[in-house]
Motif scaffolding. Structure first.
Motif, PDB file in Angstrom:
ATOM      1  N   LYS A 237      -2.083   1.720   0.734  1.00  0.00           N
ATOM      2  CA  LYS A 237      -3.485   2.068   0.478  1.00  0.00           C
ATOM      3  C   LYS A 237      -4.352   0.816   0.366  1.00  0.00           C
ATOM      4  O   LYS A 237      -5.469   0.772   0.896  1.00  0.00           O
ATOM      5  CB  LYS A 237      -3.585   2.913  -0.793  1.00  0.00           C
ATOM      6  CG  LYS A 237      -3.133   4.352  -0.606  1.00  0.00           C
ATOM      7  CD  LYS A 237      -3.458   5.178  -1.832  1.00  0.00           C
ATOM      8  CE  LYS A 237      -3.328   6.665  -1.544  1.00  0.00           C
ATOM      9  NZ  LYS A 237      -3.740   7.486  -2.703  1.00  0.00           N
ATOM     10  N   ASP A 238      -3.852  -0.195  -0.325  1.00  0.00           N
ATOM     11  CA  ASP A 238      -4.619  -1.432  -0.481  1.00  0.00           C
ATOM     12  C   ASP A 238      -4.819  -2.138   0.861  1.00  0.00           C
ATOM     13  O   ASP A 238      -5.880  -2.701   1.135  1.00  0.00           O
ATOM     14  CB  ASP A 238      -3.909  -2.372  -1.463  1.00  0.00           C
ATOM     15  CG  ASP A 238      -4.040  -1.926  -2.917  1.00  0.00           C
ATOM     16  OD1 ASP A 238      -4.703  -0.909  -3.172  1.00  0.00           O
ATOM     17  OD2 ASP A 238      -3.453  -2.599  -3.784  1.00  0.00           O
TER      18      ASP A 238
ATOM     19  N   GLU B  93       0.351   8.594   0.267  1.00  0.00           N
ATOM     20  CA  GLU B  93      -0.323   7.556   1.048  1.00  0.00           C
ATOM     21  C   GLU B  93      -1.470   8.111   1.887  1.00  0.00           C
ATOM     22  O   GLU B  93      -2.444   7.406   2.168  1.00  0.00           O
ATOM     23  CB  GLU B  93       0.688   6.844   1.944  1.00  0.00           C
ATOM     24  CG  GLU B  93       1.664   5.980   1.151  1.00  0.00           C
ATOM     25  CD  GLU B  93       2.777   5.383   1.995  1.00  0.00           C
ATOM     26  OE1 GLU B  93       3.487   4.496   1.491  1.00  0.00           O
ATOM     27  OE2 GLU B  93       2.959   5.826   3.147  1.00  0.00           O
ATOM     28  N   GLY B  94      -1.353   9.371   2.285  1.00  0.00           N
ATOM     29  CA  GLY B  94      -2.433  10.026   3.005  1.00  0.00           C
ATOM     30  C   GLY B  94      -2.807   9.342   4.306  1.00  0.00           C
ATOM     31  O   GLY B  94      -1.951   8.794   5.018  1.00  0.00           O
TER      32      GLY B  94
ATOM     33  N   THR C  84       7.194   4.072   3.915  1.00  0.00           N
ATOM     34  CA  THR C  84       6.548   5.377   4.071  1.00  0.00           C
ATOM     35  C   THR C  84       7.452   6.548   3.696  1.00  0.00           C
ATOM     36  O   THR C  84       6.983   7.681   3.576  1.00  0.00           O
ATOM     37  CB  THR C  84       6.070   5.583   5.524  1.00  0.00           C
ATOM     38  OG1 THR C  84       7.193   5.471   6.412  1.00  0.00           O
ATOM     39  CG2 THR C  84       5.029   4.543   5.909  1.00  0.00           C
TER      40      THR C  84
ATOM     41  N   VAL D 113       3.209   3.058  -1.938  1.00  0.00           N
ATOM     42  CA  VAL D 113       1.954   3.801  -1.879  1.00  0.00           C
ATOM     43  C   VAL D 113       0.770   2.865  -2.143  1.00  0.00           C
ATOM     44  O   VAL D 113      -0.215   2.852  -1.408  1.00  0.00           O
ATOM     45  CB  VAL D 113       1.945   4.952  -2.909  1.00  0.00           C
ATOM     46  CG1 VAL D 113       0.576   5.623  -2.959  1.00  0.00           C
ATOM     47  CG2 VAL D 113       3.020   5.976  -2.571  1.00  0.00           C
ATOM     48  N   LYS D 114       0.903   2.063  -3.196  1.00  0.00           N
ATOM     49  CA  LYS D 114      -0.182   1.153  -3.564  1.00  0.00           C
ATOM     50  C   LYS D 114      -0.437   0.120  -2.463  1.00  0.00           C
ATOM     51  O   LYS D 114      -1.587  -0.158  -2.109  1.00  0.00           O
ATOM     52  CB  LYS D 114       0.188   0.454  -4.871  1.00  0.00           C
ATOM     53  CG  LYS D 114      -0.859  -0.527  -5.414  1.00  0.00           C
ATOM     54  CD  LYS D 114      -2.087   0.179  -5.938  1.00  0.00           C
ATOM     55  CE  LYS D 114      -2.914  -0.709  -6.878  1.00  0.00           C
ATOM     56  NZ  LYS D 114      -3.153  -2.070  -6.424  1.00  0.00           N
TER      57      LYS D 114
ATOM     58  N   ALA E 185      -4.948  -0.765   3.820  1.00  0.00           N
ATOM     59  CA  ALA E 185      -5.955  -0.026   4.586  1.00  0.00           C
ATOM     60  C   ALA E 185      -7.350  -0.253   4.023  1.00  0.00           C
ATOM     61  O   ALA E 185      -8.322  -0.452   4.773  1.00  0.00           O
ATOM     62  CB  ALA E 185      -5.623   1.458   4.594  1.00  0.00           C
ATOM     63  N   ALA E 186      -7.467  -0.247   2.700  1.00  0.00           N
ATOM     64  CA  ALA E 186      -8.778  -0.420   2.060  1.00  0.00           C
ATOM     65  C   ALA E 186      -9.363  -1.798   2.342  1.00  0.00           C
ATOM     66  O   ALA E 186     -10.596  -1.955   2.423  1.00  0.00           O
ATOM     67  CB  ALA E 186      -8.653  -0.204   0.556  1.00  0.00           C
TER      68      ALA E 186
ATOM     69  N   ALA F 187      -4.086   6.592   4.952  1.00  0.00           N
ATOM     70  CA  ALA F 187      -3.828   5.148   5.031  1.00  0.00           C
ATOM     71  C   ALA F 187      -2.553   4.837   5.805  1.00  0.00           C
ATOM     72  O   ALA F 187      -2.410   3.750   6.366  1.00  0.00           O
ATOM     73  CB  ALA F 187      -3.742   4.548   3.628  1.00  0.00           C
TER      74      ALA F 187
END
Length: 393
Positions: A238-239, A265-266, A258, A234-235, A241-242, A268
């Motif tokens: 997200k990272d 994760e939404g 996934t 998850v981290k 994508a960010a 991202a």
């Protein structure tokens, strides 16, 4: 199993001789299952899903296998290898379980396999994919209902080749599962003209990924292959994508990137492609029935971890049926599991001579919160069994 069976006979005899004053006696119609799984920490969600899948199949049999009631001893292994030997030996020596089901962390399962092999306790592995357990550490009483680490990674290598990615960076935790996953990925791209330009790692369960992302940005590869699971996945997603990397550098991964964590994760994760031995939308009759039963029992959809737990219970049920529930006939239990076809939600599979599934690896694409089936990345994939003496039986 003979050791456990003999102890039960001794306990019954002692009970008769002392009018059952102080000797604890296991019921003659009881099968005791030790569930050694992570119920806290990074992999807690995975352990809980395995447990739910396993118990679902047992509950479908009325809570009994071969006429015997199934009871559980539940141990949180915390994904901590240093505690593994004590935990598994307590199950074997103190709790006197008949079978052990576990675990997720590859480092923990090595201690479990060692103890199971020396005590001849039946062990069914519903997740941990370390190659050595069905390689050099293989034994007649050790089975896997999941995968070997390189199977989904090998499929991801084939996916990378299909996509035309030439320069690839790999990222993973630095521990056994990560190392074996990277090896599988490299075997998948071997001879294709694609290559890994850098292997980037962090210690397990570290989730500080900024340094890795900076290196990826500087290397400018055609794609990134990632092996993470649970909260770490998850981290990372997200990272990634960010940091804006997903817009220019495609991210692919072993399905655990996934699987079971899409809600967390939404957005991202949207569009990510991964490879695994299970996917949403397989739409076989077996899978549809399983998914409906799981949703009814737990109010949520299943993932691959639940499937692996469910199939571990199927394997145990089949083995016990062959001996009429006689735990003293371990050779009969083993032979029955070795030769069965597991009618799994992932698709029917048989076991290799090293007791690991031979199975299809699917490409999945994340869409609207699902790991949707796209295609078969690699069909009928076995697993390494180098050094397994059983392969010559």
């Amino acid at each position: 199993m003979k050791r456990v069976f003999a102890k039960r006979l001794f306990s019954v005899s002692a009970c008769l001789a002392t009018a059952c004053a102080s000797v604890p006696v296991l019921a003659a119609d009881e099968i005791k299952v030790g569930l050694m799984l992570p119920f806290s920490g990074t992999y807690a969600q995975l352990g809980e899903a395995v447990e739910k899948g396993f118990k679902l199949h047992i509950d479908e049999q009325g809570g009994r296998l071969a006429g015997k009631t199934v009871t559980y001893v539940r141990v949180d292994d915390e994904s901590e290898p240093s505690k593994a030997s004590d935990n598994v030996n307590k199950l074997i020596k103190r709790d006197k379980v008949d079978v052990i089901v576990g675990t997720v962390h590859s480092g923990v399962v090595m201690a479990m396999a060692k103890a199971a092999k020396s005590s001849k306790t039946l062990l069914i592995i519903p997740h941990a994919g370390t190659d050595e357990v069905t390689g050099a550490m293989c034994a007649p009483n050790i089975f896997r209902s999941s995968f070997s680490n390189w199977q989904p990674a090998y499929g991801a290598g084939k996916l990378a080749v299909e996509k035309g990615y030439k320069r690839i960076v790999t990222v993973s935790w630095k521990y056994t599962a990560g190392e074996e996953s990277l090896r599988g990925f490299k075997e998948g791209i071997k001879g294709s003209g694609s290559s890994v330009v850098s292997d980037l790692t962090v210690p397990f369960p570290n989730t500080e990924f900024q340094a890795l992302l900076t290196q990826i940005s500087a290397l400018k590869p055609d794609a990134v292959y990632a092996f993470f699971g649970g909260a770490g996945a998850v981290k990372f997603v997200k990272d990634y994508a960010a940091a804006g990397l997903g817009r220019t550098i495609p991210l692919i991964g072993s399905g655990f990137l996934t699987e079971g964590v899409l809600q967390a994760e939404g957005a991202a994760a949207e569009g990510l492609q991964t490879t695994l031995h299970y996917a949403d939308g397989l739409n076989s009759e077996v899978d549809k029935a399983f998914r409906a039963a799981y949703a009814k029992a737990y109010g949520a959809g299943p993932d691959v971890y639940a499937v692996q737990g469910y199939d571990a219970a199927q394997m145990l049920a089949h083995g016990l049926k062959a001996t009429g529930g006689d735990l003293g006939k371990q050779a009969g239990i083993v032979k029955a599991i070795e030769t069965m076809t597991v009618n799994s939600p992932r698709g029917a599979f048989k076991l290799s001579k090293a007791h690991s599934p031979v199975q299809d690896i699917y490409t999945r694409t994340v869409a609207s919160g699902e790991n949707r089936y796209t295609s078969i990345a690699a069909k009928g994939v076995g697993s390494p069994s180098d050094g397994c003496a059983m392969a010559a039986r």
